[in-house]
Design a protein around this motif. Sequence first.
Motif, mmCIF file in Angstrom:
data_model
loop_
_atom_site.group_PDB
_atom_site.id
_atom_site.type_symbol
_atom_site.label_atom_id
_atom_site.label_comp_id
_atom_site.label_asym_id
_atom_site.label_seq_id
_atom_site.Cartn_x
_atom_site.Cartn_y
_atom_site.Cartn_z
ATOM 1 N N ALA A 74 0.831 -1.204 0.000
ATOM 2 C CA ALA A 74 0.000 0.000 0.000
ATOM 3 C C ALA A 74 0.864 1.253 0.000
ATOM 4 C CB ALA A 74 -0.933 -0.008 1.211
ATOM 5 N N MET A 75 1.922 1.251 0.805
ATOM 6 C CA MET A 75 2.809 2.405 0.860
ATOM 7 C C MET A 75 3.480 2.657 -0.485
ATOM 8 S SD MET A 75 6.059 3.099 3.381
ATOM 9 C CE MET A 75 6.959 1.717 2.668
ATOM 10 N N VAL A 76 3.963 1.583 -1.130
ATOM 11 C CA VAL A 76 4.632 1.719 -2.426
ATOM 12 C C VAL A 76 3.679 2.313 -3.462
ATOM 13 C CG1 VAL A 76 5.584 0.415 -4.368
ATOM 14 C CG2 VAL A 76 6.353 -0.067 -2.041
ATOM 15 N N LEU A 77 2.458 1.797 -3.521
ATOM 16 C CA LEU A 77 1.504 2.274 -4.517
ATOM 17 C C LEU A 77 1.078 3.715 -4.250
ATOM 18 C CD1 LEU A 77 -0.753 -0.891 -5.005
ATOM 19 C CD2 LEU A 77 0.964 0.042 -6.571
ATOM 20 N N VAL A 78 0.837 4.046 -2.989
ATOM 21 C CA VAL A 78 0.406 5.409 -2.650
ATOM 22 C C VAL A 78 1.497 6.414 -3.002
ATOM 23 C CG1 VAL A 78 -0.050 6.959 -0.705
ATOM 24 C CG2 VAL A 78 -1.276 4.784 -0.890
ATOM 25 N N ILE A 79 2.713 6.155 -2.581
ATOM 26 C CA ILE A 79 3.805 7.091 -2.855
ATOM 27 C C ILE A 79 4.103 7.152 -4.346
ATOM 28 C CG2 ILE A 79 6.233 7.610 -2.419
ATOM 29 C CD1 ILE A 79 5.952 6.346 0.301
ATOM 30 N N ALA A 80 4.042 5.994 -5.036
ATOM 31 C CA ALA A 80 4.309 5.980 -6.470
ATOM 32 C C ALA A 80 3.298 6.827 -7.227
ATOM 33 C CB ALA A 80 4.290 4.540 -6.991
#
Length: 285
Positions: A148-154
């Motif tokens: 979730a963190m990777v997708l949100v920041i990306a």
Amino acid sequence: MAIIDPRAILVSGARKFASAPLSAKIGMVVVAIYVLMALLAPHVTPYGEAEIVSTQFDPWSSKFWLGTDNLGRDMLTRLVFGARNTIGIAFLTTCIAFAIGASAGLAAATFAGWPDQILSRLVDVLMSIPQLIFALLLLSIFGTSVSAMVLVIAVLDSTRVFRLTRALSVNIAVLDYVEAARLRGEGSTWIMTREILPNIAPTLVAEFGLRFCFVFLLISALSFLGLGVQPPTADWGSMVRDTATLISYSDITPLLPAGAIAVLAVAVNLVVDWLLHSASGLKED
């Protein structure tokens, strides 16, 4: 099909390194050390990543070179594993951000018209909200897992990549050789990948380094606030939080992960400055 010669690649890389200024060489060496440390983390650390080996906040000693943290885990081990996790997650996030942002930017510049307007206005809305606050809001909704963190920041960081890619591509899309490709009947994908992308690639490569710095700084900030990489996974931001109380006792242990973040950011920027200078075509005096 062309055959890739590893020896030629090594020779070309060695020549490129030799021609780089001292600042860029220092930056590349530091980045290489970080990457090796991340790749070899399980083989160069004395303990496991989450292994409790002593009491909390043991001082520096011959057994624990950098002491232990608030749970009695070896700080040196956590610092090395933190390089793997922080750099790895930041690199993956930056790659996804560039895949999204660069593709959308190329499409907006190539098709123009209403696709450009829709994408540009959507990016304007996303960029109007401070990135850290928006990331905190989304992570509190979707959870604090790594995916979730990777997708949100990306997604949030892809807006910056979109703006740069579109600005560069718009100038290329109106040139004569691009118009000639359209008259030949080339498709939009061909024009984007064969005509526009190669001409903006050097700037995008340099931007990748800058965005990587911003991404891993953001990940570290989220981890410090408790919404980034979750324990027991080692992360430099959470390590600063876990040992912050030692500052009251004049212990510099919390500064070690913070220093690791700062040194990597400076090293990457030294390399990026050289790449930007090389892409500009300017010569050293």
